[in-house]
Design a protein around this motif. Structure first.
Motif, PDB file in Angstrom:
ATOM      1  N   LEU A 232      11.617 -27.475 -15.402  1.00  0.00           N
ATOM      2  CA  LEU A 232      12.955 -27.451 -14.799  1.00  0.00           C
ATOM      3  C   LEU A 232      12.991 -26.501 -13.619  1.00  0.00           C
ATOM      4  O   LEU A 232      13.556 -26.812 -12.569  1.00  0.00           O
TER       5      LEU A 232
ATOM      6  N   LEU B 154      11.934 -27.746 -10.484  1.00  0.00           N
ATOM      7  CA  LEU B 154      12.895 -28.664  -9.865  1.00  0.00           C
ATOM      8  C   LEU B 154      14.131 -27.931  -9.341  1.00  0.00           C
ATOM      9  O   LEU B 154      15.070 -28.551  -8.872  1.00  0.00           O
ATOM     10  N   GLY B 155      14.156 -26.614  -9.492  1.00  0.00           N
ATOM     11  CA  GLY B 155      15.328 -25.866  -9.042  1.00  0.00           C
ATOM     12  C   GLY B 155      16.444 -25.863 -10.071  1.00  0.00           C
ATOM     13  O   GLY B 155      17.586 -25.588  -9.743  1.00  0.00           O
ATOM     14  N   LEU B 156      16.122 -26.205 -11.323  1.00  0.00           N
ATOM     15  CA  LEU B 156      17.144 -26.208 -12.381  1.00  0.00           C
ATOM     16  C   LEU B 156      16.777 -25.160 -13.417  1.00  0.00           C
ATOM     17  O   LEU B 156      15.637 -24.712 -13.489  1.00  0.00           O
ATOM     18  N   ARG B 157      17.735 -24.790 -14.234  1.00  0.00           N
ATOM     19  CA  ARG B 157      17.393 -23.893 -15.338  1.00  0.00           C
ATOM     20  C   ARG B 157      18.390 -24.052 -16.461  1.00  0.00           C
ATOM     21  O   ARG B 157      19.582 -24.265 -16.236  1.00  0.00           O
ATOM     22  N   ARG B 158      17.839 -23.999 -17.647  1.00  0.00           N
ATOM     23  CA  ARG B 158      18.691 -24.154 -18.831  1.00  0.00           C
ATOM     24  C   ARG B 158      19.518 -22.883 -18.987  1.00  0.00           C
ATOM     25  O   ARG B 158      18.976 -21.782 -18.917  1.00  0.00           O
ATOM     26  N   PRO B 159      20.835 -23.009 -19.160  1.00  0.00           N
ATOM     27  CA  PRO B 159      21.667 -21.799 -19.238  1.00  0.00           C
ATOM     28  C   PRO B 159      21.374 -20.989 -20.489  1.00  0.00           C
ATOM     29  O   PRO B 159      21.009 -21.541 -21.523  1.00  0.00           O
TER      30      PRO B 159
ATOM     31  N   ASP C  88      24.910 -15.737 -19.083  1.00  0.00           N
ATOM     32  CA  ASP C  88      24.769 -16.126 -17.681  1.00  0.00           C
ATOM     33  C   ASP C  88      26.093 -15.948 -16.949  1.00  0.00           C
ATOM     34  O   ASP C  88      27.154 -16.216 -17.496  1.00  0.00           O
TER      35      ASP C  88
ATOM     36  N   GLY D  72      28.472 -17.158 -13.887  1.00  0.00           N
ATOM     37  CA  GLY D  72      28.637 -18.345 -13.062  1.00  0.00           C
ATOM     38  C   GLY D  72      28.883 -17.991 -11.614  1.00  0.00           C
ATOM     39  O   GLY D  72      28.952 -16.823 -11.248  1.00  0.00           O
ATOM     40  N   PRO D  73      29.004 -19.010 -10.775  1.00  0.00           N
ATOM     41  CA  PRO D  73      29.185 -18.790  -9.344  1.00  0.00           C
ATOM     42  C   PRO D  73      30.615 -18.398  -9.004  1.00  0.00           C
ATOM     43  O   PRO D  73      31.254 -19.017  -8.165  1.00  0.00           O
ATOM     44  N   ASP D  74      31.144 -17.410  -9.706  1.00  0.00           N
ATOM     45  CA  ASP D  74      32.527 -17.003  -9.419  1.00  0.00           C
ATOM     46  C   ASP D  74      32.570 -15.955  -8.320  1.00  0.00           C
ATOM     47  O   ASP D  74      31.553 -15.365  -7.970  1.00  0.00           O
TER      48      ASP D  74
END
Lengths: 578, 427
Positions: free
Chosen positions: A8, A11-16, A20, A22-24
């Motif tokens: 992953l 591919l630039g993904l990651r399991r949370p 974590d 977030g993009p806040d």
């Protein structure tokens, strides 16, 4: 899933994982406030200084000057009815005005606990008016800035608006217009949102609705707000902004006719008041005030009163209009002044408080003319342009780097401003000092005290509205114990409840309190208010306060052959209210 | 009136108001400011093609439209793509049409036969996934009308944004066919032009069923589509969102994939039931709980519970109006009853603005009659949606998870005179 974390990641993904983030947004509120304060520190200093001066001028002596008016008493009584009786008026609410202004006043009196015997009701209301005019001043500065005016011209606008004796006098009065003005200015500030956001446009519609539900004549300013929204909106989002504005405005304003409909009082019918009749009365049936230019007409007298207090603000405001005609950003101001002025010239009924709505725009007109005169602004931070700067920090950096070059036109405008200030300052200083020093209310309040001490609480009194709440707070019966004088003659209002309950009219009363309000009403309406004239004619002065035109007399009414005294008949003790 | 009852009723009204106002606000996302509008508009990408595409076209009983769709896909101006038509082993008519197209177009068009039973769209897509050789997998429905320039733009969008997923625009076009088609078209318009951008911005996106492009390794890494979900498109979007996938939206009036509205009210009703039930399944599956930020989880919960909320709001609005009109309620209470109607009426005003914008974008002149239909259709359409929502909730509760299909007749294709038989299909 068959893919591993490494797959992953490739591919630039990651399991949370738990914890974590977030993009806040990372900017904290405190940091934002700090940056905002830094960005606007010059404006904050200017507005802070102006408001301190204006607050002192407006607040000092507000309880004693100008003299109490009938309308102030009416609105305080209606606020009292909202808070105490949970109704819209102490008498039948007949849709004379939409009720939102005195609902707001009731909110204030409830918060401050103003309805108690030790507080004069109108004084409490006037404190709220001083606050309202401070809010208006602040909003007017923001509006000026959003109309792309320089800081100093915006400051001139606020100074004119806050310090003219005409403004100080009228803005102290507990009038619906004074409640409507901050909402109108808020609507315009929102309509001029630099981000041109849909939210702001919709909120502007809401504020405008509150404004006209506070005072219906503010409908005359709707074209100005619409023009402002139109010239400020972006071509691509304009239809949505106008839709948002119109939808929120119409739907909120519709609450008023909806209320009338739900009460079954929209259209006339037997045995009840109606919104239809009230509108008909206000727009058509009411006696015209005559031509503004005919000496002796009511309109002429009203306008002369305004100009007597200060002719400069309105005068210079009007004269300045042509100067800014060429600037698109000035159009809303022009429309805001032109529509009400044309309405005055057209004739019809001219209410005395009408001037209140004109004042902010007269001041804006002067400031705008100065700003136009000073020429285009030097290239600086452009907050209205198509590019929204990326961040507050960036905006601050741009402001700091803005070049400031003095120009010939700038000097000309500054010269005009200085000349204007030098001309009006002595006059206004004189007028404002007079307003701070005058004492026009003491006779009324002394009379109130005398009545509370010497007249039995079960007596029935004819009073003007301005002392009604105070007497009720001291134990007189709000239900036909103290009665507004004009309720005795229902040729001038649509509420027959008093004449129905007291068929003997003035002969059912023990006292009448003759105040300047009552005497001027009698003078202005020859041939009307006959029961009040009769009551005064058949009475003797038992106590008198003040001198000359300001005299307040408590008069005992004598009726030949009547069993004296006439007392309030109560069918049964009223249930205690929470 | 008892104060407690008044408080409960006020809370009820406020809740209905909040649901409707929230939905309205998100519907208008793109028009919040001119900058957002520009940012959500289609930026013409300049990059040269760098990727290869595998376009999947599942079709079931779509012999009427499948051939033409495959022809337009093959007409794409992109230099490197293949098309894979997926047909059921029991659906000979569609298979013949697809194979005829394959003979016309040569080896770049493959036909894959799906042997699964019972059949549904995610199973068909999963069957084709191993056959894909492109860098990117794209999905289209058998009745889609695809612009030949689309692939180049999607390719450039992938390269320039670095996204894992590109969602293209889909637009229903036949807005004058039936009374509900106007509203149906506008729903698509607001969803693709506006609301999807909000989801992309917050990195939580329920993907659409077609004109959706995913990088092939990403799709393989998550094992493709959920074979048991009625809203496999939405489910894939949610699953990829939890992995932090980046989504780019490519909406341009020129390049949207054109579709038709369901041909009968019944099929609209069934389609809506299926979507709603699919959303509920995704909600229940709970993948969205892994979203990293609170705001995303809130957005996910709200979006996926939409069927519940819609059912609740629909019934609530009826209760409110009944209270306002028939109960001898105190005036304050009656006024409160109208509160939930306010966002609905504001929505109507914005739908009118949206219709104007829609017509401007697609070069149609709006008629007064269209606005009148928009107004008249508001309440019945809301009722249909609310009824479908209730039905979805009930079906899911009863465990009825069968695949109800939508029939296509090609109403969106101008001048299509072929005698067509309404048939069951996937979309």
């Amino acid at each position: 899933m068959t893919a591993t974390a490494t797959d992953l990641e490739a591919l630039g993904l990651r399991r949370p994982e738990p914890g974590d983030v977030g993009p806040d947004d990372v900017l904290t509120l405190r940091r934002r406030l700090w940056v905002w304060g830094g960005l606007h520190r010059a404006s904050l200093l200017i507005v802070g200084g102006l408001l301190a001066v204006a607050g002192a001028v407006h607040g000092w002596g507000a309880a004693h000057s100008p003299a109490l008016t009938d309308d102030e008493g009416t609105y305080m009584a209606q606020a009292w009815a909202v808070q105490v009786q949970h109704t819209l008026a102490p008498y039948t609410y007949w849709y004379d005005h939409p009720p939102l202004a005195w609902l707001q006043i009731a909110g204030w009196t409830w918060l401050t606990g103003s309805f108690r015997p030790s507080v004069d009701a109108i004084d409490a209301g006037r404190q709220l008016m001083v606050i309202a005019s401070m809010i208006s001043s602040g909003l007017l500065y923001v509006l000026s800035r959003r109309l792309e005016m320089r800081r100093w011209t915006a400051a001139v606008v606020v100074a004119l608006f806050a310090l003219s004796p005409l403004a100080v006098d009228y803005q102290r009065l507990v009038l619906l217009d004074n409640v409507a003005v901050p909402w109108l200015l808020a609507a315009m500030v929102l309509a001029a949102s630099p981000r041109r956001s849909l939210w702001a446009a919709s909120a502007a519609g809401a504020c405008m609705a509150v404004s006209i539900l506070s005072k219906e004549t503010f409908l005359l300013f709707l074209p100005a707000v619409a023009v402002l929204l139109w010239v400020r909106a972006d071509r691509r989002t304009r239809s949505f902004c106008l839709t948002g504005f119109a939808a929120t405005f119409v739907l909120l304003a519709a609450a008023y006719p909806l209320y009338a409909t739900l009460k079954g009082e929209l259209i006339p019918g037997k045995g009840h008041v109606s919104l239809w009749q009230a509108v008909d009365f206000q727009l058509f049936a009411r006696q015209s005030s005559g031509s503004l230019f005919a000496a002796g007409s009511n309109a002429h007298t009203t306008a002369a009163n305004w100009l007597h207090l200060d002719a400069w603000l309105l005068g210079v405001g009007l004269l300045a209009l042509p100067v800014s005609l060429s600037a698109r950003r000035a159009w809303p101001v022009i429309v805001a002044l032109a529509v009400p002025l044309l309405t005055i010239l057209r004739g019809g009924y001219l209410p005395d408080p009408f001037v209140i709505g004109l004042l902010p725009f007269a001041a804006l007109s002067v400031g705008m003319a100065l700003d136009v005169l000073a020429g285009p602004r030097p290239a600086g931070p452009d907050r209205t342009g198509p590019q929204r700067p990326a961040s507050l920090v960036e905006r601050m950096a741009r402001t700091a780097g803005a070049a400031r070059r003095p120009s010939g036109r700038g000097a000309l405008a500054a010269g005009v401003a200085v000349a204007l200030v030098l001309t009006v300052a002595p006059r206004w200083d004189h007028g404002d000092r007079a307003l701070a020093a005058a004492n026009a209310t003491t006779p009324v309040w002394s009379a109130e005290t005398w009545i509370e001490q010497h007249v039995s609480k079960n007596q029935r009194l004819i009073v003007d509205d301005s002392i009604w709440v105070d007497l009720v707070e001291h134990g007189f019966d709000p239900d036909l114990g103290v009665v507004w004088f004009y309720k005795l003659d229902n040729s001038n209002n649509l509420d027959p409840s008093v004449s129905r309950a007291l068929p003997q009219g003035w002969k059912d009363f023990g006292y009448i309190v003759s105040t300047p309000v009552i005497r001027s009403a009698l003078a202005q309406m020859p041939g009307q208010l006959t029961p009040v004239r009769d009551a005064i004619g058949s009475s003797q002065v038992v106590a008198s306060f003040g001198a000359g035109a300001a005299t307040v007399q408590v008069r005992r009414i004598t009726v030949p052959g009547r069993t004296w005294p006439t007392t309030v008949r109560r069918p049964a003790p009223a249930p205690a209210r929470p | 009136m008892h104060p407690l009852l008044l408080a409960v009723y006020s809370a009820f009204s406020a809740l209905l108001f909040a649901i409707a106002a929230g939905t309205l606000w998100w519907m208008l996302h793109a028009w919040r400011t001119p900058e957002v509008l520009r940012g959500t508009g289609f930026q013409v990408a300049q990059s040269q093609p760098q990727l290869s595409f595998s376009l999947l076209v599942p079709g079931r009983h779509e012999e009427a439209v499948m051939g033409a769709t495959l022809d337009t896909l093959m007409a794409s101006d992109h230099p490197d793509f293949e098309v894979i038509a997926i047909v059921g082993h029991d659906d000979h008519a569609t298979r013949e049409v697809a194979e005829a197209a394959a003979r016309r177009h040569g080896p770049r068009l493959k036909v894959v036969v799906d042997e699964n039973w019972p059949k549904n769209k995610p199973k068909a897509l999963n069957t084709a996934l191993p056959h894909c050789t492109g860098d990117v997998v794209g999905v289209f429905d058998a009745e889609d009308e695809v612009d030949p320039r689309l692939l180049r733009q999607v390719d450039a969008t992938f390269s320039e944004s670095g996204a894992h997923i590109v969602q293209g625009g889909v637009q229903l076009m036949n807005f004058r066919t039936t009374w509900y088609s106007l509203r149906n078209c506008l729903e698509y318009f607001f969803w693709f032009r506006s609301r999807l951008h909000l989801h992309a911005e917050h990195r939580f996106i329920p993907l659409g069923g077609n004109t959706v492009f995913v990088r092939t390794p990403v799709l393989r890494a998550v094992d493709g589509w959920d074979a048991e979900c009625l809203a496999e498109d939405c489910e894939l979007g949610v699953r990829l969102s939890t992995l932090g996938a980046k989504v780019a939206i490519a909406y341009s009036a020129d390049l949207v994939t054109r579709e038709e509205t369901p041909d009968t009210l019944r099929s609209l009703f069934k389609q809506r039931t299926r979507w709603n039930q699919g959303f509920l399944q995704v909600l229940r599956k709970g993948e969205w709980r892994h979203l990293p930020s609170r705001r995303q989880r809130l957005l996910a919960r709200y979006t996926l519970s939409m069927p519940f909320l819609q059912a609740f709001a629909g019934l609530g609005l009826l209760v409110s109006l009944a209270t306002a009109l028939w109960m001898k309620a105190p005036v304050v209470l009656a006024l409160l009853s109208f509160l939930p109607a306010v966002p609905t009426l504001v929505s109507l005003a914005f739908e009118m603005a949206g219709l104007r914008e829609f017509c401007r974008l697609y070069y149609v002149r709006p008629r007064a009659w269209d606005y009148a239909r928009l107004l008249a259709g508001m309440f019945p359409y809301q009722l249909v949606l609310a009824a479908a929502a209730v039905r979805a909730v009930v079906r899911e509760a009863l465990g009825q998870r069968g695949w109800e299909k939508t029939a296509h007749v090609g109403a969106h294709r101008a001048g299509d005179t072929a005698a067509v038989r309404p048939q069951e299909a996937y979309s």
